[in-house]
Design a protein around this motif. Structure first.
Motif, PDB file in Angstrom:
ATOM      1  N   UNK A 107       2.568 -62.917 -83.079  1.00 30.15           N
ATOM      2  CA  UNK A 107       2.726 -62.791 -81.626  1.00 30.15           C
ATOM      3  C   UNK A 107       1.372 -62.578 -80.966  1.00 30.15           C
ATOM      4  N   UNK A 108       0.605 -61.651 -81.507  1.00 28.45           N
ATOM      5  CA  UNK A 108      -0.733 -61.396 -80.975  1.00 28.45           C
ATOM      6  C   UNK A 108      -1.634 -62.614 -81.185  1.00 28.45           C
ATOM      7  N   UNK A 109      -1.506 -63.253 -82.333  1.00 25.24           N
ATOM      8  CA  UNK A 109      -2.319 -64.434 -82.632  1.00 25.24           C
ATOM      9  C   UNK A 109      -2.023 -65.570 -81.652  1.00 25.24           C
ATOM     10  N   UNK A 110      -0.753 -65.738 -81.299  1.00 30.28           N
ATOM     11  CA  UNK A 110      -0.376 -66.787 -80.343  1.00 30.28           C
ATOM     12  C   UNK A 110      -0.987 -66.504 -78.980  1.00 30.28           C
ATOM     13  N   UNK A 111      -0.897 -65.270 -78.536  1.00 29.76           N
ATOM     14  CA  UNK A 111      -1.471 -64.895 -77.236  1.00 29.76           C
ATOM     15  C   UNK A 111      -2.985 -65.067 -77.233  1.00 29.76           C
ATOM     16  N   UNK A 112      -3.637 -64.624 -78.302  1.00 24.31           N
ATOM     17  CA  UNK A 112      -5.081 -64.774 -78.434  1.00 24.31           C
ATOM     18  C   UNK A 112      -5.471 -66.256 -78.378  1.00 24.31           C
ATOM     19  N   UNK A 113      -4.728 -67.082 -79.071  1.00 24.19           N
ATOM     20  CA  UNK A 113      -5.023 -68.515 -79.122  1.00 24.19           C
ATOM     21  C   UNK A 113      -4.870 -69.155 -77.750  1.00 24.19           C
ATOM     22  N   UNK A 114      -3.810 -68.792 -77.030  1.00 29.76           N
ATOM     23  CA  UNK A 114      -3.626 -69.349 -75.683  1.00 29.76           C
ATOM     24  C   UNK A 114      -4.757 -68.902 -74.756  1.00 29.76           C
ATOM     25  N   UNK A 115      -5.194 -67.651 -74.882  1.00 26.82           N
ATOM     26  CA  UNK A 115      -6.308 -67.161 -74.063  1.00 26.82           C
ATOM     27  C   UNK A 115      -7.605 -67.893 -74.431  1.00 26.82           C
ATOM     28  N   UNK A 116      -7.812 -68.114 -75.717  1.00 27.90           N
ATOM     29  CA  UNK A 116      -9.002 -68.840 -76.161  1.00 27.90           C
ATOM     30  C   UNK A 116      -9.015 -70.262 -75.587  1.00 27.90           C
ATOM     31  N   UNK A 117      -7.881 -70.931 -75.620  1.00 32.02           N
ATOM     32  CA  UNK A 117      -7.792 -72.291 -75.073  1.00 32.02           C
ATOM     33  C   UNK A 117      -8.104 -72.269 -73.582  1.00 32.02           C
ATOM     34  N   UNK A 118      -7.538 -71.308 -72.862  1.00 31.38           N
ATOM     35  CA  UNK A 118      -7.795 -71.202 -71.420  1.00 31.38           C
ATOM     36  C   UNK A 118      -9.288 -70.977 -71.152  1.00 31.38           C
ATOM     37  N   UNK A 119      -9.900 -70.144 -71.978  1.00 31.33           N
ATOM     38  CA  UNK A 119     -11.345 -69.902 -71.853  1.00 31.33           C
ATOM     39  C   UNK A 119     -12.116 -71.208 -72.052  1.00 31.33           C
ATOM     40  N   UNK A 120     -11.733 -71.977 -73.060  1.00 31.39           N
ATOM     41  CA  UNK A 120     -12.433 -73.230 -73.343  1.00 31.39           C
ATOM     42  C   UNK A 120     -12.210 -74.260 -72.231  1.00 31.39           C
ATOM     43  N   UNK A 121     -11.056 -74.207 -71.587  1.00 31.70           N
ATOM     44  CA  UNK A 121     -10.819 -75.067 -70.420  1.00 31.70           C
ATOM     45  C   UNK A 121     -11.810 -74.675 -69.320  1.00 31.70           C
ATOM     46  N   UNK A 122     -11.919 -73.387 -69.058  1.00 30.95           N
ATOM     47  CA  UNK A 122     -12.821 -72.886 -68.030  1.00 30.95           C
ATOM     48  C   UNK A 122     -14.277 -73.218 -68.302  1.00 30.95           C
TER      49      UNK A 122
END
Length: 127
Positions: free
Chosen positions: A45-60
């Motif tokens: 669960x934490x890994x999924x959230x971390x991964x989505x945040x990482x992707x959003x960061x890379x989009x930015x």
């Protein structure tokens, strides 16, 4: 019934998003880092959230195309919600998706492939 209708939707999403990331300029190290982010935590669960945040960061940062990245986050969020109550299925399905997406990316499609049927057609035309 088409092949795409018979298989797990994870394959369709992985092919579409992997080929989209490839064709919209995402670097291969970014793809590897997405998988690494998910695998970096033991709690899926934490890994999924971390991964989505990482992707959003890379989009930015401009490392991932906005449309492709948002599709990626959207599908990860779907898996997160679908398997929230079964952490083992959550881990298995997200890992399966990310690995298949990476393989689709590495397949070097020259265009975005929308589903598994189109993937099969694409391969047949390459001969």
């Amino acid at each position: 019934m088409s092949v795409a209708e018979k298989i797990d939707p994870i394959y369709n999403w992985a092919i579409q998003i992997g080929s989209m990331l490839r064709n919209r300029g995402t670097d291969k190290s970014t793809i590897a880092n997405i998988l690494s982010q998910f695998q970096s935590l033991s709690d899926p669960k934490e890994a999924a959230l971390l991964t989505m945040m990482y992707i959003r960061r890379q989009i930015g940062r401009g490392e991932i195309d906005r449309h492709a990245g948002n599709n990626l986050i959207q599908f990860l969020n779907k898996l997160y919600n679908d398997y929230y109550n079964d952490t083992e299925k959550l881990r298995t399905n997200i890992l399966k998706f990310l690995v298949l997406m990476k393989w689709a990316y590495e397949s070097e499609f020259r265009r975005v492939i929308k589903d598994f049927n189109e993937f099969i057609d694409y391969i047949a035309k390459e001969r």
